[in-house]
Design an enzyme around this catalytic site. Structure first.
Site, PDB file in Angstrom:
ATOM      1  N   HIS A 174       0.855  -1.189   0.000  1.00 13.69           N
ATOM      2  CA  HIS A 174       0.000   0.000   0.000  1.00 13.69           C
ATOM      3  C   HIS A 174       0.886   1.233   0.000  1.00 13.69           C
ATOM      4  O   HIS A 174       1.756   1.384   0.857  1.00 13.69           O
ATOM      5  CB  HIS A 174      -0.897   0.001   1.236  1.00 13.69           C
ATOM      6  CG  HIS A 174      -1.750   1.227   1.361  1.00 13.69           C
ATOM      7  ND1 HIS A 174      -2.741   1.540   0.463  1.00 13.69           N
ATOM      8  CD2 HIS A 174      -1.737   2.230   2.270  1.00 13.69           C
ATOM      9  CE1 HIS A 174      -3.317   2.667   0.815  1.00 13.69           C
ATOM     10  NE2 HIS A 174      -2.722   3.115   1.908  1.00 13.69           N
ATOM     11  N   ARG A 192       0.292   5.348   6.873  1.00 14.76           N
ATOM     12  CA  ARG A 192      -1.099   4.952   7.098  1.00 14.76           C
ATOM     13  C   ARG A 192      -2.034   5.739   6.183  1.00 14.76           C
ATOM     14  O   ARG A 192      -1.700   6.805   5.661  1.00 14.76           O
ATOM     15  CB  ARG A 192      -1.478   5.155   8.562  1.00 14.76           C
ATOM     16  CG  ARG A 192      -1.648   6.596   8.972  1.00 14.76           C
ATOM     17  CD  ARG A 192      -2.370   6.705  10.321  1.00 14.76           C
ATOM     18  NE  ARG A 192      -2.649   8.087  10.667  1.00 14.76           N
ATOM     19  CZ  ARG A 192      -3.661   8.784  10.158  1.00 14.76           C
ATOM     20  NH1 ARG A 192      -4.466   8.239   9.264  1.00 14.76           N
ATOM     21  NH2 ARG A 192      -3.861  10.039  10.537  1.00 14.76           N
ATOM     22  N   SER A 193      -3.234   5.211   6.007  1.00 14.09           N
ATOM     23  CA  SER A 193      -4.228   5.862   5.166  1.00 14.09           C
ATOM     24  C   SER A 193      -4.568   7.244   5.709  1.00 14.09           C
ATOM     25  O   SER A 193      -4.791   7.418   6.912  1.00 14.09           O
ATOM     26  CB  SER A 193      -5.496   5.000   5.107  1.00 14.09           C
ATOM     27  OG  SER A 193      -6.474   5.596   4.294  1.00 14.09           O
ATOM     28  N   GLY A 194      -4.577   8.252   4.830  1.00 15.51           N
ATOM     29  CA  GLY A 194      -4.932   9.606   5.229  1.00 15.51           C
ATOM     30  C   GLY A 194      -3.773  10.471   5.654  1.00 15.51           C
ATOM     31  O   GLY A 194      -3.965  11.639   5.991  1.00 15.51           O
ATOM     32  N   GLY A 227      -1.382  11.557   3.779  1.00 12.35           N
ATOM     33  CA  GLY A 227      -1.050  12.544   2.753  1.00 12.35           C
ATOM     34  C   GLY A 227      -0.150  12.038   1.642  1.00 12.35           C
ATOM     35  O   GLY A 227       0.497  12.841   0.961  1.00 12.35           O
ATOM     36  N   LYS A 228      -0.123  10.738   1.426  1.00 11.10           N
ATOM     37  CA  LYS A 228       0.750  10.174   0.385  1.00 11.10           C
ATOM     38  C   LYS A 228       0.345  10.657  -1.010  1.00 11.10           C
ATOM     39  O   LYS A 228       1.181  11.120  -1.789  1.00 11.10           O
ATOM     40  CB  LYS A 228       0.710   8.641   0.446  1.00 11.10           C
ATOM     41  CG  LYS A 228       1.176   8.047   1.760  1.00 11.10           C
ATOM     42  CD  LYS A 228       1.183   6.535   1.714  1.00 11.10           C
ATOM     43  CE  LYS A 228      -0.205   5.951   1.538  1.00 11.10           C
ATOM     44  NZ  LYS A 228      -1.100   6.244   2.680  1.00 11.10           N
ATOM     45  N   SER A 229      -0.951  10.518  -1.324  1.00 19.55           N
ATOM     46  CA  SER A 229      -1.408  10.890  -2.664  1.00 19.55           C
ATOM     47  C   SER A 229      -1.296  12.393  -2.894  1.00 19.55           C
ATOM     48  O   SER A 229      -0.941  12.839  -3.992  1.00 19.55           O
ATOM     49  CB  SER A 229      -2.856  10.432  -2.870  1.00 19.55           C
ATOM     50  OG  SER A 229      -2.940   9.016  -2.855  1.00 19.55           O
ATOM     51  N   ASP A 282      -1.960   3.902  -4.578  1.00 21.65           N
ATOM     52  CA  ASP A 282      -2.756   3.039  -3.698  1.00 21.65           C
ATOM     53  C   ASP A 282      -2.152   1.651  -3.538  1.00 21.65           C
ATOM     54  O   ASP A 282      -1.640   1.314  -2.478  1.00 21.65           O
ATOM     55  CB  ASP A 282      -4.203   2.933  -4.181  1.00 21.65           C
ATOM     56  CG  ASP A 282      -5.094   2.260  -3.155  1.00 21.65           C
ATOM     57  OD1 ASP A 282      -4.873   2.495  -1.943  1.00 21.65           O
ATOM     58  OD2 ASP A 282      -5.998   1.501  -3.533  1.00 21.65           O
ATOM     59  N   GLU A 319      -6.377   8.584  -6.497  1.00 20.55           N
ATOM     60  CA  GLU A 319      -7.551   8.974  -5.717  1.00 20.55           C
ATOM     61  C   GLU A 319      -7.147  10.092  -4.765  1.00 20.55           C
ATOM     62  O   GLU A 319      -6.221   9.933  -3.964  1.00 20.55           O
ATOM     63  CB  GLU A 319      -8.101   7.796  -4.914  1.00 20.55           C
ATOM     64  CG  GLU A 319      -9.291   8.196  -4.056  1.00 20.55           C
ATOM     65  CD  GLU A 319      -9.592   7.209  -2.940  1.00 20.55           C
ATOM     66  OE1 GLU A 319     -10.466   7.518  -2.111  1.00 20.55           O
ATOM     67  OE2 GLU A 319      -8.931   6.157  -2.885  1.00 20.55           O
ATOM     68  N   ARG A 376      18.507  12.688  12.735  1.00 23.19           N
ATOM     69  CA  ARG A 376      18.960  14.082  12.729  1.00 23.19           C
ATOM     70  C   ARG A 376      20.246  14.278  11.938  1.00 23.19           C
ATOM     71  O   ARG A 376      20.529  15.387  11.486  1.00 23.19           O
ATOM     72  CB  ARG A 376      19.192  14.561  14.180  1.00 23.19           C
ATOM     73  CG  ARG A 376      17.955  14.530  15.067  1.00 23.19           C
ATOM     74  CD  ARG A 376      16.906  15.496  14.579  1.00 23.19           C
ATOM     75  NE  ARG A 376      17.374  16.872  14.642  1.00 23.19           N
ATOM     76  CZ  ARG A 376      17.251  17.652  15.724  1.00 23.19           C
ATOM     77  NH1 ARG A 376      16.679  17.182  16.835  1.00 23.19           N
ATOM     78  NH2 ARG A 376      17.690  18.892  15.695  1.00 23.19           N
TER      79      ARG A 376
END
Length: 322
Positions: free
Chosen positions: A143, A159-161, A163-165, A182, A207, A250
């Site tokens: 994913h 994780r979903s949401g 901001g990858k897309s 996706d 998407e 760092r």
């Protein structure tokens, strides 16, 4: 993921460059090929069938063809019977040579596809090996979003949401190229190379929450997409956590790695929070990875300079006295 495999019919239908001509055995076109290795059954045709690799595609070149032609009718029939006692997925004659009549008869009887091709043996083996390597390569699904950034295949995960897309969309607007959104299909083509691609259904689409499904090729042009790309960097986007902020990298001296299908890929974790320009950080990470591939490590160079400076300062502060 389905078990990698390819049918004889798929090879015949999708690869005109092999110049395959079906002689007989069409009922066996559904036979599956599960090995990327090729077998030239020269020794087996002499009657020695120990360790006979019958699960591979059988290639009969000039040598095998000439040997079979040199046999008496009785001997040829005997060898043919023994040869076809094994389950074979298909047989291919190269150099345009015509298969011997007993081979044609047995192949038809057993339902084994028998082909001939005008291509020379060495060239044909090279072509079909490349096809089988791609079709039968170990594979998995991840994913994320795969995008080419400054020539570096960069896999964005998180994780979903997170901001990858949206990050990928900004990168595309900056001139970089989308490979998959996706679900990324990853194949291992060698012991050290991973190739990422997208399914035919999702190819060139993204998407975006609030906008829905976008066709990136139509929006940004053909130069904004590509079908597959070598995966050279993994960037995991993770929401910023104040209590663990001290754990984030760092200095960048040590290169973290993540293993996929037994191949280690450079891995970076980028904390995400309002105000951080994630696309430009991804661009910088990709450029830095290019430098590392060229043998230049900015973090180590800085560390060496710092150590030299500290040593010189120590000598100046505490000069050695006679």
């Amino acid at each position: 993921m389905p078990v990698p495999g390819i049918t004889v019919e798929t090879i015949l239908r999708d690869h005109d460059d092999l110049q395959l001509q079906l002689v007989t055995g069409e009922v066996g076109l559904s036979n599956r090929i599960n090995s990327a290795e090729i077998n030239r059954p020269g020794l087996s045709l002499t009657g020695f069938f120990d360790f006979f690799a019958n699960d591979r595609i059988q290639i009969l070149g000039k040598g095998e063809w000439a040997y079979l032609n040199s046999l008496s009718e009785e001997k040829l029939g005997e060898i043919t019977d023994k040869f076809f006692e094994f389950h074979l997925n298909c047989i291919i004659y190269t150099h345009g040579n015509e298969p011997q009549v007993p081979f044609v008869e047995r192949a038809k009887e057993k339902g084994i596809p028998l082909f001939k091709t005008e291509i020379a043996t060495h060239r044909f083996i090279t072509l079909i090996s490349q096809i089988l390597d791609r079709a039968l390569a170990p594979r998995t699904m991840r994913h994320g979003v795969l995008i080419e950034v400054f020539g570096i295949g960069t896999l964005l995960t998180g994780r979903s949401g997170v901001g990858k897309s949206e990050t990928a969309l900004e990168l595309i607007e900056r001139g970089h190229r989308l490979v998959a959104d996706d679900m990324v299909e990853i194949r291992r083509l060698s012991e050290s190379y991973l190739i990422g691609s997208c399914s035919d259904l999702l190819r060139h689409h993204m998407e975006i929450r609030g906008l829905g499904i976008l066709n990136i090729k139509d929006l940004f042009g053909v130069g904004s997409v590509r079908d597959h790309k070598l995966i050279e960097l993994i960037i995991n986007l993770k929401e910023w956590e104040e209590q663990t902020s001290g754990d984030y990298e760092r200095t960048g001296i040590e290169q973290s790695m993540e293993e996929i299908l037994g191949v280690s890929v450079p891995y970076i974790e980028i904390p995400v929070k309002p105000g951080r320009n994630i696309p430009i950080i991804v661009e910088t990470a990709a450029m830095n990875q290019r430098l590392r591939k060229m043998g230049k490590n900015s973090a180590k160079e800085f560390s060496n300079k710092l150590n030299t400076y500290i040593q010189q300062s120590s000598i100046e502060t505490n000069p050695i006295k006679d």
